[in-house]
Design a protein around this motif. Structure first.
Motif, short mmCIF file in Angstrom:
data_model
loop_
_atom_site.label_atom_id
_atom_site.label_comp_id
_atom_site.label_asym_id
_atom_site.label_seq_id
_atom_site.Cartn_x
_atom_site.Cartn_y
_atom_site.Cartn_z
N ALA A 554 -2.12 8.89 1.20
CA ALA A 554 -1.32 8.40 -0.24
C ALA A 554 -0.63 7.14 -0.19
N ARG A 555 -0.30 6.77 0.72
CA ARG A 555 0.27 5.24 0.89
C ARG A 555 -0.64 4.25 0.49
N LEU A 556 -1.78 4.39 1.28
CA LEU A 556 -2.77 3.47 1.05
C LEU A 556 -3.41 3.43 -0.46
N PHE A 557 -3.35 4.61 -0.93
CA PHE A 557 -3.60 4.66 -2.39
C PHE A 557 -2.83 3.84 -3.22
N LEU A 558 -1.66 3.91 -2.69
CA LEU A 558 -0.30 3.37 -3.61
C LEU A 558 -0.67 1.74 -3.58
N GLY A 559 -0.80 1.15 -2.12
CA GLY A 559 -1.08 0.09 -1.83
C GLY A 559 -2.28 -0.27 -2.63
N LEU A 560 -3.14 0.26 -2.45
CA LEU A 560 -4.57 -0.17 -3.24
C LEU A 560 -4.20 -0.34 -4.83
N GLN A 561 -3.39 0.32 -5.48
CA GLN A 561 -3.00 0.28 -7.13
C GLN A 561 -2.27 -0.82 -7.37
N LEU A 562 -1.12 -1.07 -6.32
CA LEU A 562 -0.42 -2.41 -6.54
C LEU A 562 -1.16 -3.42 -6.53
N GLY A 563 -1.96 -3.63 -5.55
CA GLY A 563 -2.97 -4.77 -5.29
C GLY A 563 -3.91 -4.82 -6.62
N GLN A 564 -4.23 -3.78 -7.32
CA GLN A 564 -5.12 -3.94 -8.38
C GLN A 564 -4.16 -4.54 -9.57
N VAL A 565 -2.94 -3.99 -9.62
CA VAL A 565 -2.17 -4.74 -10.73
C VAL A 565 -1.82 -6.18 -10.47
N ILE A 566 -1.69 -6.54 -9.08
CA ILE A 566 -1.23 -7.78 -8.70
C ILE A 566 -2.60 -8.78 -9.24
#
Length: 581
Positions: A554-566
């Protein structure tokens, strides 16, 4: 999928439905204007997740006080399953708290939209012409041009992300006296290429070494044909050749910054096509140009001043301080007259015009805005026209002013700066302050690996995320949306900030302010780094918790989406999202 399916826009639509229901019930008059109603994050996150000013801006139309209207709005909002509470604050603001599932749904929306998250359709069907750089074609790009070039290019990209059809235009000032000076300077280098000792470059000519290759090209093309010929025989030829060579140099310099224009318009071609004459005829037909005498200059009148009748544009009718001449006393066009015709030409192909100018052109903004207002209103449609003024950049190295460039003659070239610190550093740095604010560009600070360097801070956030995903994969953990309900308040705070990206894009596009995206990315990067640092002291807060695969996923999924926004934000700015640093 459009931004209407992102969280803030969805709640805007829900608010619209609530207000429509109140109209149907008679609590609001029919067709009450709602353009000023907003749904946005509260200034203090402690107040909730969303805030709306609906009751404040509509109470007068409803014939009631804001708190009373807010009560009716709150009653309907509380019926929404995703709203856990709706509270009236102060004189009538409404603060909402949302169920965690609403934010987790937005996290999934980021994943679903990917590279398109943050794109909008608010500009659909609108053609916008953005003119930027437009440096005189007399030499290579220098850092005086750089900031406006980046602001213009990022603005064009931002408007495209908001759904506008954008034309990036460069106006070549190739009809003035400066290009005659360029031709004479090129002729001197031409003679040098033929073997003549030209000695010191005479004052009044361009001294930069960048004209040496131009002279060599001319020598190979014409031999000694024009070496001793009178100026009248070669001036026009050398002017055209030198301008063409300079434009190739300028395009190459801009390409180093990742900037490519769609359209290059020539002032000389504008005159050759008779466009200024057409504009004057149209203005006279509509009684917007008359023959009159300018007022004497304010203050002490120069001895050589004498009243001369000139064709004057009625710019005072459109907010200017005085009417402006479009021709000089010798009948040639003033710069304003030619500029007026150029904007008349641009307006025929666009629904909105934006010019990016150096702050030294501030004195001409009012008159050209008056001209565009007159021309477009008279033509039957008012074209929105905005001029963005960009302050100069002071170059420093460790706090000390940078020495000038020998190659350029009088300035530091853009190419030299980009080659030293990189395209991404230059572009992002140019957007870390509002364009109308003064800026220092310190070569030492812009490559510094610290929180105080926004370029590094944002790129490091993306690199950290990428590194974490690689580490997770190496340890057998993959991003997963299957157990997002395991994310806690600290993680949801990151989701809430990421969810603001689509509305930031729309707000920045409406305001014509691309620097807002840079500011937002710095804030998002700061929040990410703060969460990351939690894991230094609390192993249970790390992205990868070895004994808990579901939470790690779940946290890696969160990180993946934060990276997408950046990544999406950096793409608007024309900056690469690096994978490692």
């Amino acid at each position: 999928m459009s931004n209407t399916e992102t969280l803030y826009a969805a709640f805007g639509a829900k608010m619209d439905a609530v207000l429509a229901a109140l109209e149907a019930e008679g609590a609001l008059p029919p067709d009450t204007p709602r353009g000023n109603v907003t749904v946005e994050p509260p200034r203090d996150p402690a107040h909730g997740d969303l805030a709306t000013n609906a009751a404040m801006v509509l109470a007068k139309a409803a014939g009631t006080n804001p708190r009373e209207l807010a009560g009716k709005i709150v009653e309907k909002l509380e019926a929404d399953a995703s709203v856990t509470s709706a509270e009236i604050a102060g004189p009538g603001f409404i603060n909402l708290r949302l169920d965690a599932q609403a934010w987790l749904a937005e996290l999934n929306a980021i994943a679903a939209r990917g590279d398109d998250y943050g794109r909008s359709t608010i500009g659909a069907g609108s053609r916008v012409n953005v003119e930027y750089v437009s440096a005189n074609p007399t030499g290579p790009m220098h850092m005086g041009h750089c900031r406006g070039a980046v602001v213009g290019d990022a603005l064009a990209s931002l408007l495209e992300h908001a759904g506008h059809e954008v034309t990036r235009e460069y106006y070549i000032n190739d009809a003035g006296g400066q290009v005659d000076v360029l031709a004479r300077s090129a002729h001197l280098r031409y003679r040098e290429a033929l073997g003549e000792d030209i000695g010191e470059i005479p004052e009044g000519l361009y001294p930069g070494d960048y004209l040496v290759p131009v002279g060599q090209h001319l020598a190979s093309e014409f031999g000694e044909k024009y070496a001793a010929a009178p100026e009248a025989e070669w001036l026009a030829i050398f002017r055209a050749e030198a301008v063409a060579q300079m434009m190739e140099l300028i395009k190459a310099d801009l390409a180093l910054l990742g900037i490519h224009h769609d359209l290059f318009s020539s002032e000389a071609a504008l005159h050759a096509a008779g466009k200024p004459d057409e504009a004057e005829a149209w203005l006279r037909q509509h009684d917007l140009v008359y023959d009159g005498i300018l007022e004497a200059p304010k203050g002490k009148t120069p001895e050589d001043w004498e009243p001369v009748e000139l064709p004057l544009f009625r710019s005072t009718q459109f907010g200017d301080d005085q009417d402006r001449p479009i021709r000089k006393s010798d009948g040639s066009w003033t710069y304003f007259g030619a500029d007026l015709a150029y904007h008349f030409q641009k307006a025929a192909e666009a629904d909105a015009l934006i010019d990016i100018w150096g702050a030294d052109h501030a004195g001409t903004v009012k008159r050209i805005k008056a001209a565009v207002a007159a021309l477009t209103k008279g033509a039957g449609r008012q074209i929105p026209f905005d001029v963005k003024l960009v302050q100069m950049v002071q170059l420093l190295r460790g706090g000390e002013p940078v020495k000038m460039s020998k190659r350029a003659g009088t300035f530091v070239t853009l190419a030299d700066v980009v080659r030293e610190v990189g395209k991404d550093v230059v572009r992002f740095t140019m957007l870390t302050r509002k364009p109308e604010a003064q800026m220092d560009f310190d070569f030492a600070k812009v490559v510094e690996a610290s929180k105080d360097n926004p370029v590094f801070y944002v790129q490091y956030a993306h690199a950290r995320i990428s590194s974490t995903l690689r580490k997770g994969a190496a340890e057998g953990f993959a991003p997963s949306a299957d157990h997002l309900d395991l994310l806690g308040d600290e993680e949801l705070a990151l989701v809430k900030l990421a969810a603001q990206f689509p509305r930031e894009v729309e707000a920045a596009a409406k305001a014509r302010e691309p620097h807002r995206i840079a500011f937002y990315l710095y804030e998002l990067a700061g929040a990410f780094h703060a969460y990351w640092n939690l894991g230094n002291d609390r192993p249970d807060k790390r992205f990868i918790v070895a004994q808990d695969g579901d939470l790690s996923g779940a946290r890696l999924f969160l990180g993946l989406q934060l990276g997408q926004v950046i990544r999406n934000g950096l793409r608007i700015l024309g900056v690469e999202a690096v994978e490692e640093m």
